[in-house]
Motif scaffolding. Structure first.
Motif, mmCIF file in Angstrom:
data_model
loop_
_atom_site.group_PDB
_atom_site.id
_atom_site.type_symbol
_atom_site.label_atom_id
_atom_site.label_comp_id
_atom_site.label_asym_id
_atom_site.label_seq_id
_atom_site.Cartn_x
_atom_site.Cartn_y
_atom_site.Cartn_z
ATOM 1 N N ILE A 162 0.818 -1.217 0.000
ATOM 2 C CA ILE A 162 0.000 0.000 0.000
ATOM 3 C C ILE A 162 0.857 1.275 0.000
ATOM 4 C CG2 ILE A 162 -0.276 0.156 2.505
ATOM 5 C CD1 ILE A 162 -3.077 0.836 -0.005
ATOM 6 N N ASN A 163 2.087 1.180 0.487
ATOM 7 C CA ASN A 163 2.978 2.339 0.554
ATOM 8 C C ASN A 163 3.831 2.530 -0.700
ATOM 9 O OD1 ASN A 163 2.151 3.068 3.187
ATOM 10 N ND2 ASN A 163 3.459 1.456 4.015
ATOM 11 N N ASP A 164 3.667 1.654 -1.677
ATOM 12 C CA ASP A 164 4.435 1.747 -2.923
ATOM 13 C C ASP A 164 3.713 2.683 -3.897
ATOM 14 O OD1 ASP A 164 5.938 1.474 -5.193
ATOM 15 O OD2 ASP A 164 5.767 -0.707 -5.324
ATOM 16 N N ASP A 165 3.775 3.972 -3.583
ATOM 17 C CA ASP A 165 3.041 4.963 -4.366
ATOM 18 C C ASP A 165 3.413 4.940 -5.844
ATOM 19 O OD1 ASP A 165 1.705 5.825 -2.100
ATOM 20 O OD2 ASP A 165 3.122 7.453 -1.700
ATOM 21 N N PHE A 166 4.707 4.839 -6.149
ATOM 22 C CA PHE A 166 5.146 4.859 -7.538
ATOM 23 C C PHE A 166 4.623 3.639 -8.301
ATOM 24 C CE2 PHE A 166 8.154 3.734 -10.915
ATOM 25 C CZ PHE A 166 8.012 4.867 -11.711
ATOM 26 N N GLY A 167 4.736 2.468 -7.710
ATOM 27 C CA GLY A 167 4.266 1.239 -8.356
ATOM 28 C C GLY A 167 2.770 1.249 -8.573
ATOM 29 N N ILE A 168 2.032 1.709 -7.568
ATOM 30 C CA ILE A 168 0.576 1.772 -7.680
ATOM 31 C C ILE A 168 0.175 2.762 -8.767
ATOM 32 C CG2 ILE A 168 -1.540 2.482 -6.488
ATOM 33 C CD1 ILE A 168 -0.305 1.261 -3.924
ATOM 34 N N GLU A 169 0.803 3.922 -8.775
ATOM 35 C CA GLU A 169 0.475 4.928 -9.788
ATOM 36 C C GLU A 169 0.767 4.409 -11.193
ATOM 37 O OE1 GLU A 169 1.523 9.514 -11.014
ATOM 38 O OE2 GLU A 169 1.801 8.888 -8.941
ATOM 39 N N LYS A 170 1.857 3.679 -11.337
ATOM 40 C CA LYS A 170 2.198 3.103 -12.635
ATOM 41 C C LYS A 170 1.104 2.120 -13.080
ATOM 42 C CE LYS A 170 5.855 0.867 -15.190
ATOM 43 N NZ LYS A 170 6.781 -0.217 -15.165
ATOM 44 N N CYS A 171 0.640 1.281 -12.178
ATOM 45 C CA CYS A 171 -0.443 0.344 -12.493
ATOM 46 C C CYS A 171 -1.715 1.091 -12.869
ATOM 47 C CB CYS A 171 -0.710 -0.588 -11.310
ATOM 48 S SG CYS A 171 0.572 -1.821 -11.035
ATOM 49 N N TRP A 172 -2.031 2.146 -12.111
ATOM 50 C CA TRP A 172 -3.220 2.945 -12.421
ATOM 51 C C TRP A 172 -3.134 3.527 -13.831
ATOM 52 C CZ3 TRP A 172 -3.564 6.307 -7.360
ATOM 53 C CH2 TRP A 172 -4.063 5.526 -6.312
ATOM 54 N N ASN A 173 -1.966 4.066 -14.175
ATOM 55 C CA ASN A 173 -1.788 4.659 -15.500
ATOM 56 C C ASN A 173 -1.943 3.617 -16.601
ATOM 57 O OD1 ASN A 173 -1.341 7.207 -14.411
ATOM 58 N ND2 ASN A 173 0.875 6.982 -14.412
ATOM 59 N N GLU A 174 -1.390 2.436 -16.382
ATOM 60 C CA GLU A 174 -1.508 1.367 -17.373
ATOM 61 C C GLU A 174 -2.955 0.904 -17.517
ATOM 62 O OE1 GLU A 174 1.225 -1.795 -16.440
ATOM 63 O OE2 GLU A 174 2.956 -0.455 -16.522
ATOM 64 N N MET A 175 -3.649 0.729 -16.397
ATOM 65 C CA MET A 175 -5.056 0.314 -16.461
ATOM 66 C C MET A 175 -5.895 1.371 -17.175
ATOM 67 S SD MET A 175 -6.043 -1.698 -12.941
ATOM 68 C CE MET A 175 -5.434 -0.507 -11.756
ATOM 69 N N THR A 176 -5.654 2.630 -16.842
ATOM 70 C CA THR A 176 -6.404 3.717 -17.472
ATOM 71 C C THR A 176 -6.162 3.714 -18.979
ATOM 72 O OG1 THR A 176 -6.285 5.055 -15.459
ATOM 73 C CG2 THR A 176 -6.785 6.219 -17.512
ATOM 74 N N LYS A 177 -4.927 3.528 -19.365
ATOM 75 C CA LYS A 177 -4.584 3.500 -20.793
ATOM 76 C C LYS A 177 -5.389 2.422 -21.520
ATOM 77 C CE LYS A 177 -0.846 1.941 -23.693
ATOM 78 N NZ LYS A 177 0.452 1.302 -23.652
ATOM 79 N N PHE A 178 -5.400 1.215 -20.976
ATOM 80 C CA PHE A 178 -6.084 0.114 -21.648
ATOM 81 C C PHE A 178 -7.604 0.242 -21.597
ATOM 82 C CE2 PHE A 178 -1.928 -1.935 -21.140
ATOM 83 C CZ PHE A 178 -1.729 -2.327 -22.460
ATOM 84 N N LEU A 179 -8.130 0.776 -20.502
ATOM 85 C CA LEU A 179 -9.587 0.866 -20.366
ATOM 86 C C LEU A 179 -10.182 2.074 -21.080
ATOM 87 C CD1 LEU A 179 -9.972 -0.312 -16.678
ATOM 88 C CD2 LEU A 179 -10.727 -1.520 -18.738
#
Length: 103
Positions: free
Chosen positions: A19-36
């Motif tokens: 939960i504290n891995d802000d950079f990793g989480i944000e990267k996943c969010w950006n990738e999901m947003t891109k595909f969706l």
């Protein structure tokens, strides 16, 4: 099919992050947003087939998807999913996502 495979890979990574891995989480969010946001019809079909656990993680980016899609159909899909999975308590997230649609 490609969207489903891409999302499965991203969601697996997202679920494994601390939960504290802000950079990793944000990267996943950006990738999901891109595909969706590449194809609204595919995104809606995909979301309608999602299980509760995956949808929980995708709900973190409802507003990002909404901002890019600018779609009432997307919001209607989310409202239906909120009824299907009331225990996820997504109503506030959906309300925020809806506010990102420009009138």
């Amino acid at each position: 099919m490609e969207l489903k495979n891409e999302m499965a890979t991203i969601l697996k990574k997202r679920k494994s992050l601390n939960i504290n891995d802000d950079f990793g989480i944000e990267k996943c969010w950006n990738e999901m947003t891109k595909f969706l946001t590449q194809n609204e019809d595919e995104a809606i079909d995909y979301l309608n087939e999602c299980n509760e656990d995956d949808l929980y993680y995708i709900s973190e980016i409802f507003e990002d998807i909404s901002e890019k899609l600018q779609s009432e159909r997307f919001i209607a899909c989310l409202r239906n999913l909120d009824k299907k999975f009331p225990e996820l308590d997504m109503t506030k997230d959906i309300d925020i996502a809806e506010s990102y649609i420009e009138i």
